[in-house]
Write an enzyme that holds these catalytic residues in place. Structure first.
Site, mmCIF file in Angstrom:
data_model
loop_
_atom_site.group_PDB
_atom_site.id
_atom_site.type_symbol
_atom_site.label_atom_id
_atom_site.label_comp_id
_atom_site.label_asym_id
_atom_site.label_seq_id
_atom_site.Cartn_x
_atom_site.Cartn_y
_atom_site.Cartn_z
ATOM 1 N N LYS A 1 0.850 -1.184 0.000
ATOM 2 C CA LYS A 1 0.000 0.000 0.000
ATOM 3 C C LYS A 1 0.882 1.230 0.000
ATOM 4 O O LYS A 1 1.700 1.425 0.900
ATOM 5 C CB LYS A 1 -0.911 0.000 1.223
ATOM 6 C CG LYS A 1 -1.767 1.258 1.324
ATOM 7 C CD LYS A 1 -2.797 1.168 2.415
ATOM 8 C CE LYS A 1 -3.565 2.472 2.523
ATOM 9 N NZ LYS A 1 -4.622 2.397 3.539
ATOM 10 N N LYS B 1 -2.164 -1.468 -3.806
ATOM 11 C CA LYS B 1 -3.047 -0.307 -3.738
ATOM 12 C C LYS B 1 -2.245 0.965 -3.813
ATOM 13 O O LYS B 1 -1.248 1.063 -3.090
ATOM 14 C CB LYS B 1 -3.819 -0.370 -2.417
ATOM 15 C CG LYS B 1 -4.707 0.809 -2.133
ATOM 16 C CD LYS B 1 -5.310 0.656 -0.769
ATOM 17 C CE LYS B 1 -6.136 1.878 -0.463
ATOM 18 N NZ LYS B 1 -6.684 1.827 0.882
HETATM 19 C C1 PBG Z 1 -7.058 3.725 5.621
HETATM 20 C C2 PBG Z 1 -7.532 3.425 4.258
HETATM 21 C C3 PBG Z 1 -7.443 4.311 3.199
HETATM 22 C C4 PBG Z 1 -8.041 3.706 2.116
HETATM 23 C C5 PBG Z 1 -8.488 2.455 2.531
HETATM 24 N N1 PBG Z 1 -8.155 2.297 3.868
HETATM 25 C C6 PBG Z 1 -6.901 5.680 3.142
HETATM 26 C C7 PBG Z 1 -5.575 5.956 3.693
HETATM 27 O O1 PBG Z 1 -4.722 5.081 3.804
HETATM 28 O O2 PBG Z 1 -5.370 7.110 4.054
HETATM 29 C C8 PBG Z 1 -8.173 4.356 0.771
HETATM 30 C C9 PBG Z 1 -9.180 3.807 -0.143
HETATM 31 C C10 PBG Z 1 -9.535 4.704 -1.273
HETATM 32 O O3 PBG Z 1 -8.951 5.783 -1.503
HETATM 33 O O4 PBG Z 1 -10.459 4.325 -1.992
HETATM 34 N N2 PBG Z 1 -6.679 2.697 6.428
#
Ligand code: PBG
Length: 323
Positions: free
Chosen positions: A196, A249
């Protein structure tokens, strides 16, 4: 012209094109993200995600039935937590009667076959909007991991099929697996956000959950987008620690990562087409700058072609309606 190869023959009509197509995309490949809020009879459109909504639990019933009817059989839950319940340790995240835990039970009651996955992270519950416990300016790793494991157990107890840690703390998959197994939840799976990245494409999601970091950014835990080998390192470690499914992601700007991960692992690979990817297509389409449906299909197919077995996408329903 004398040509012994004319590749256009295989593109001559749609039947031939379909016969030789290398990539397929069906509703089976999708996980549908759902945003859940407290209250009753609430269906709020997220301003930076046109056509996407937050639902109160009561209205989720119709939504779940509709997903089922469309052939979409798995959901990934996110909750929006009122400010009054936020703190530094994410205590509310452990509440067996919390919104997430109630949502899991509610959906499993409506449809026991629906695969329910839960977001495991502190940010929606954190007064700092970070994915971990904050000490000074630091996001503390090990104490956070303990809380994440405890949260995961409450999700397992509520009936979640998979927990999905989205925090990028070191060692959390191992701790979650141990916690679940220790309590007898050997059937609860782990879909790990393994690679991520610290991405600006999460902006609209943070609007949806009111979870933007209060200070700094997430670069001390989420990955640096200049790196690719690091994604393999993270992913292989998550598998070693017990992840059943790994995830990359965002998706669209990270197709090379999806491909490298797919070629390096034997577990299913998921990719998350995040909120900003959705918002960009929606915004351009709203301006008449591109065709929404074809841009949607092209972006989703590219993610599959890169190697994703599973796609988490806000377009899941729109896609299912088309096919
Ligand atoms: C946070 C989380 C995020 C997303 C999923 N879980 C945002 C972040 O890490 O700040 C993003 C998903 C999206 O943008 O569709 N744990």
């Amino acid at each position: 012209m004398e040509l012994n190869k004319r590749y256009r023959r295989l593109r001559s009509n749609s039947i031939v094109r379909n016969m030789v197509a290398e990539t397929s995309l069906t509703t089976d490949n999708f996980i549908v993200p759902l945003f859940i809020i407290e209250g009753t009879n609430k269906k709020e459109e997220i301003s930076s995600m046109p056509g996407y909504f937050r639902f109160s639990l009561d209205l989720l019933k119709t939504e779940i039935k509709e997903l089922k009817r469309l052939g979409l059989n798995s959901v990934l839950l996110f909750v929006k937590v009122p400010d009054s319940l936020k703190d530094n340790e994410g205590k509310e995240a452990l509440n067996p009667q919390g919104l997430m835990q109630r949502a899991v039970r509610f959906i499993k009651d409506i449809d026991p076959e629906m695969i329910v996955m839960t977001d495991v992270a502190l940010d929606p519950y954190s007064s700092y909007g970070h994915d971990g416990i904050v000490s000074g300016q630091e996001i503390v790793n090990d104490a956070t991991v303990e809380v994440l494991a405890a949260i995961s157990l409450t999700h397992g107890q509520a009936g979640a099929d998979f927990v999905a840690p989205s925090d990028m703390m070191d060692g959390r998959v191992k701790a979650i697996r141990a916690k679940l197994d220790g309590a007898g939840f050997t059937k609860t799976g782990i879909l790990s956000y393994s690679a991520k990245y610290a991405s600006s494409f999460y902006g609209p999601f943070r609007d949806a959950l009111d979870s933007a970091p209060g200070f700094g950014d997430k670069k001390t835990y989420q990955m640096d987008f200049r790196n690719s080998t690091e994604a393999l390192k993270e992913t292989l470690l998550d598998i070693e620690e017990g992840a059943d499914i790994v995830m990359v992601k965002p998706a669209g700007a990270y197709l090379d990562i999806i491909r490298r991960v797919k070629e390096s692992v034997q577990v299913p690979v998921a990719a998350y087409q995040v909120s900003g990817e959705y918002a960009m297509i929606k915004a351009a389409a709203a301006n008449g700058w591109l065709d929404e449906k074809s841009a949607m299909i092209e972006s989703l197919t590219a993610i599959r072609r890169a190697g994703a077995d599973i796609i988490v996408s806000y377009f899941a329903k729109d896609f299912a309606k088309l096919v």
